[in-house]
Write an enzyme that holds these catalytic residues in place. Structure first.
Site, mmCIF file in Angstrom:
data_model
loop_
_atom_site.group_PDB
_atom_site.id
_atom_site.type_symbol
_atom_site.label_atom_id
_atom_site.label_comp_id
_atom_site.label_asym_id
_atom_site.label_seq_id
_atom_site.Cartn_x
_atom_site.Cartn_y
_atom_site.Cartn_z
ATOM 1 C CG ASP A 395 30.893 36.156 64.798
ATOM 2 O OD1 ASP A 395 30.801 36.313 63.516
ATOM 3 O OD2 ASP A 395 29.784 36.172 65.347
HETATM 4 C C1 LAN Z 1 24.364 32.704 59.930
HETATM 5 C C2 LAN Z 1 25.718 31.645 60.253
HETATM 6 C C3 LAN Z 1 26.753 32.074 60.917
HETATM 7 C C4 LAN Z 1 26.428 33.381 62.030
HETATM 8 C C5 LAN Z 1 27.642 33.375 63.131
HETATM 9 C C6 LAN Z 1 28.978 33.788 62.446
HETATM 10 C C7 LAN Z 1 27.640 32.175 63.863
HETATM 11 C C8 LAN Z 1 26.937 34.697 63.799
HETATM 12 O O1 LAN Z 1 27.696 34.785 64.881
HETATM 13 C C9 LAN Z 1 26.720 35.792 63.371
HETATM 14 C C10 LAN Z 1 25.673 35.654 61.910
HETATM 15 C C11 LAN Z 1 25.932 34.452 61.074
HETATM 16 C C12 LAN Z 1 26.970 34.881 60.143
HETATM 17 C C13 LAN Z 1 24.565 33.814 60.281
HETATM 18 C C14 LAN Z 1 23.664 35.028 60.117
HETATM 19 C C15 LAN Z 1 22.315 34.349 59.433
HETATM 20 C C16 LAN Z 1 22.482 33.305 58.569
HETATM 21 C C17 LAN Z 1 23.394 33.490 57.431
HETATM 22 C C18 LAN Z 1 23.359 31.779 59.318
HETATM 23 C C19 LAN Z 1 22.370 31.624 60.622
HETATM 24 C C20 LAN Z 1 23.136 30.859 58.621
HETATM 25 C C21 LAN Z 1 22.006 30.867 57.939
HETATM 26 C C22 LAN Z 1 21.252 32.424 58.044
HETATM 27 C C23 LAN Z 1 20.489 33.176 56.803
HETATM 28 C C24 LAN Z 1 19.965 34.260 56.966
HETATM 29 C C25 LAN Z 1 19.423 32.104 56.282
HETATM 30 C C26 LAN Z 1 18.523 32.199 55.134
HETATM 31 C C27 LAN Z 1 17.406 32.720 55.288
HETATM 32 C C28 LAN Z 1 16.986 34.062 55.339
HETATM 33 C C29 LAN Z 1 15.975 34.647 56.351
HETATM 34 C C30 LAN Z 1 17.501 34.887 54.553
#
Ligand code: LAN
Length: 659
Positions: A395
């Site tokens: 996205d």
């Molecule tokens: C994110 C940040 C961006 C987000 C979007 C692009 C907004 C979304 O549309 C798709 C998923 C994604 C890429 C996403 C997935 C999960 C993340 C990476 C996070 C919320 C930022 C932090 C999180 C990550 C998993 C945190 C670390 C914790 C663990 C459980 C490993």
């Protein structure tokens, strides 16, 4: 004298126009010199302790001033009951409380500090360190505050199994895979900090039982009831027994081979991301791998130097963010909001700056030897933060492409067609078999693999499922790309992809007309994406699906004219209202309704009124409840959303009035 109808309408339009001008100015005032919008990406409280533990282990802490600011953050996040939450504003978790307590002790706060004592009392009341969920136990084991016998085995040898197996780690969702990777190395070598006086003291503070002689093995699968969102599956318990059996007989030469394999994978992830790493946890764990593999070496130094990239100095202290930033994502939305105002020419330098950022942060190459490192193509994609980070996301690529296309007529030297083709090809290649789009990679395994989720705390972390938001963004991007750039071959592929994506979205609509969001809170977010995707894919404003969605939103409008949801919506899977409207959620709802046949309804008018009333004199909107989320349970802050979506909703409303 009362105004006539046309006069009153004119006055309302002037007000709206004034609000838009102010919001645009505020956006301009807060643009960074690099053309992006850079805001706090905090929220999760469990991240900072991980970083503090790691810098303690490598013996390279932060300067005193930063450390004091970490403590200030911890104090601010502490709940009245003494514990610490998983994310800002949440209830206390044993996971976060144990880690925040330990981190503050490592920062030099004495055990008799009154706040720490309240924290300790809460922790011991709720089972102490033995009830910390597995990832927390792992961190405590690294700190020599837990025995590895009490850690669920994560043997590195699993990486050497045939990678065709559905449970091969290379098939996990990339965030879990990249956390599991360094973990398996550190577990494989039983990495542990040397026992120092402060660690010895902490051992005596976080357990309900004496540390010496404690039966750690019996605690492996224990977790405090309040921390559990996804209980450990029967399958995992069986597998855990097998893995324990394996650990008892594991031979050295295979272990050495597995460790070497894993370390090479860690090295490549570091190189692919300029030592930023995909996320905050693997960033810190990769650094620790090098600390144990090559102590004092250049790789540790390179990692340490990049750590500040993840820090944010906020009003209540310095904390660790969930990603190295959300700049690309926020900037792509800002561009679309600016374009929606129809006034790009009035803010040309802001648009030029944003375009520059988007241009400079598209990924232009695949990662080296990508098949050996389980990586999909990257060329043409956009990441969430910046090119240095390098992991493209479906996205983010879609929003990058949409904003690049939207700016084409407005800027000098727009991004060339070849690069737009690359982005479109990447998006086409990401579509899952079910017609939806995943986050980073096409699903590599089956949904039942979620049964191997060991975290207790987070849901949906094992598989890159198809998501409503990602699907919608990709559909919209393909549609706008097709209009101006696709050749006939691509146009035919896009046609098919849209057909399947649209069917996926329709299938995901719930009986009440809504869609649940996964990365924003929650039904207003999911529904905004779904409506936008379906409309782009050709569904009419008065189609049955869009009408049902609009009715759902209208039914949840609050008396103040706004919309607002809490994270309980995500946790419970049922709409949970805030007492008052929130600017971001109201904007999503207004943007949704404007694409339905309720565009001229009183609901939209009062939603827009709400946004105007909440706007401050400088064009900004006041801080409010957290709008982002991940893995169902953890909220995350999108600092820039208010100013971007507030502006976008007002601009779309004005466009409707003008039409
Ligand atoms: C994110 C940040 C961006 C987000 C979007 C692009 C907004 C979304 O549309 C798709 C998923 C994604 C890429 C996403 C997935 C999960 C993340 C990476 C996070 C919320 C930022 C932090 C999180 C990550 C998993 C945190 C670390 C914790 C663990 C459980 C490993």
């Amino acid at each position: 004298m009362t105004k006539t109808m046309p006069e009153a309408r004119q006055a309302a339009q002037d007000d709206l126009s004034q609000a838009i001008a102010l919001a645009l100015r505020h956006l301009q005032d807060t643009q960074s010199p690099d053309g992006s919008w850079h805001g706090d990406y905090g929220g999760p409280v469990f991240l900072l302790p991980t970083l503090i533990a790691a810098t303690h282990i490598i013996g390279e802490p932060f300067d005193r001033e930063t450390e004091r600011d970490f403590v200030r953050y911890f104090r601010h996040e502490q709940n009245p009951d003494g514990g610490w939450p998983l994310h800002t504003g949440d209830e206390s978790y044993v996971y976060a409380t144990a880690l925040c307590y330990v981190a503050q002790r490592l920062l030099g706060v004495p055990a008799d500090d009154p706040d720490l004592q309240r924290g300790q009392a809460w922790l011991l009341d709720h089972g102490g360190a033995a009830d910390v969920p597995p990832w927390g136990k792992f961190l405590l084991a690294l700190l020599n505050l837990y025995d590895y016998d009490g850690v669920m085995p994560v043997p590195p040898e699993l990486w050497l199994l045939p990678d065709g197996l559905p449970a091969h780690p290379s098939r996990f969702w990339c965030h879990s895979r990249m956390v599991y990777l360094p973990m398996s190395y550190l577990y494989g070598i039983r990495a542990q900090a040397p026992l120092t006086p402060v660690l010895r003291a902490i051992r005596g503070e976080i357990f309900c039982e004496p540390f010496e002689g404690f039966d750690f093995r019996a605690t492996q699968t224990r977790c405090a009831p309040g921390d559990i969102y996804v209980p450990l599956s029967r399958l995992y318990r069986v597998m855990n027994r097998l893995l324990n059996g394996y650990e008892a007989v594991a031979g050295k030469s295979l272990r050495d081979r597995a460790n070497a394999f894993v370390l090479d994978q860690v090295r490549q992830e570091d190189e692919n991301t300029n030592t930023i790493c995909i996320g905050p946890i693997n960033k810190v764990l990769n650094m620790l791998c090098w600390h144990f593999a090559e102590p004092g070496g250049p790789r540790v130094a390179a990692h340490r130097a990049q750590l500040p990239e993840y820090l944010w100095k906020g009003a209540h202290g310095t904390h660790m963010q969930g990603y190295n930033s959300s700049q690309l994502w926020d900037t792509a939305f800002a561009v679309q909001a600016i374009c929606a105002t129809g006034r790009v020419g009035e803010v040309q330098s802001m648009a030029d700056g944003a375009h520059d950022y988007i241009e400079r942060n598209q990924v232009l190459e695949d990662t080296p030897n990508r098949a050996l490192y389980y990586r999909d193509p990257s060329k043409g994609g956009w990441p969430f933060s910046n090119r240095k980070h390098g992991w493209p996301i479906s996205d983010c690529t879609a929003e990058g492409l949409k904003s690049a296309i939207a700016l084409q007529p407005h800027v000098e030297g727009p991004i060339g067609a070849e690069r737009l083709h690359d982005a479109a090809d990447l998006i086409l290649g990401w579509q899952n078999g079910d017609g939806g789009w995943p986050t980073y990679e096409r699903a590599r395994t089956l949904p039942w693999m979620e049964a191997l989720n060991p975290s207790f705390v987070f849901a949906d972390i094992m598989v890159d499922h198809s998501y409503v938001e990602c699907t919608s963004a990709c559909l919209q991007a393909l549609v706008s790309y097709r209009e101006g750039y696709a050749d006939t071959v691509r146009a035919a592929r896009i046609e098919q992809a849209i057909e399947r994506g649209r069917a996926f979205l329709l299938k995901r609509q719930r009986a009440d007309g809504s869609w649940i969001g996964s990365w924003g809170i929650c039904f207003t977010y999911g529904t905004w994406f779904a409506i936008s995707g379906l409309r782009a894919a050709g569904l009419a404003a008065d189609s049955a699906s869009i009408r049902r969605a609009a009715a759902f939103l209208i039914a949840h409008q609050l008396p103040d004219g706004g919309w607002g949801e809490t994270i309980e919506s995500c946790k419970r899977g049922a709409y949970t209202s805030c007492p008052d409207g929130q600017v971001v959620m109201t904007s999503w709802a207004v943007l949704s309704l404007l694409q339905s046949d309720e565009a001229d309804s009183a609901a939209v008018q009062s939603g827009v009124r709400f946004l105007q009333d909440r706007q401050k004199g400088d064009g900004s909107w006041p801080d409010e409840t957290i709008a982002g989320v991940f893995n169902r349970t953890c909220a995350i802050t999108y600092d820039n959303y208010r100013k971007i979506f507030g502006l976008w909703a007002l601009a779309a409303a004005e466009a409707r009035l003008r039409a």
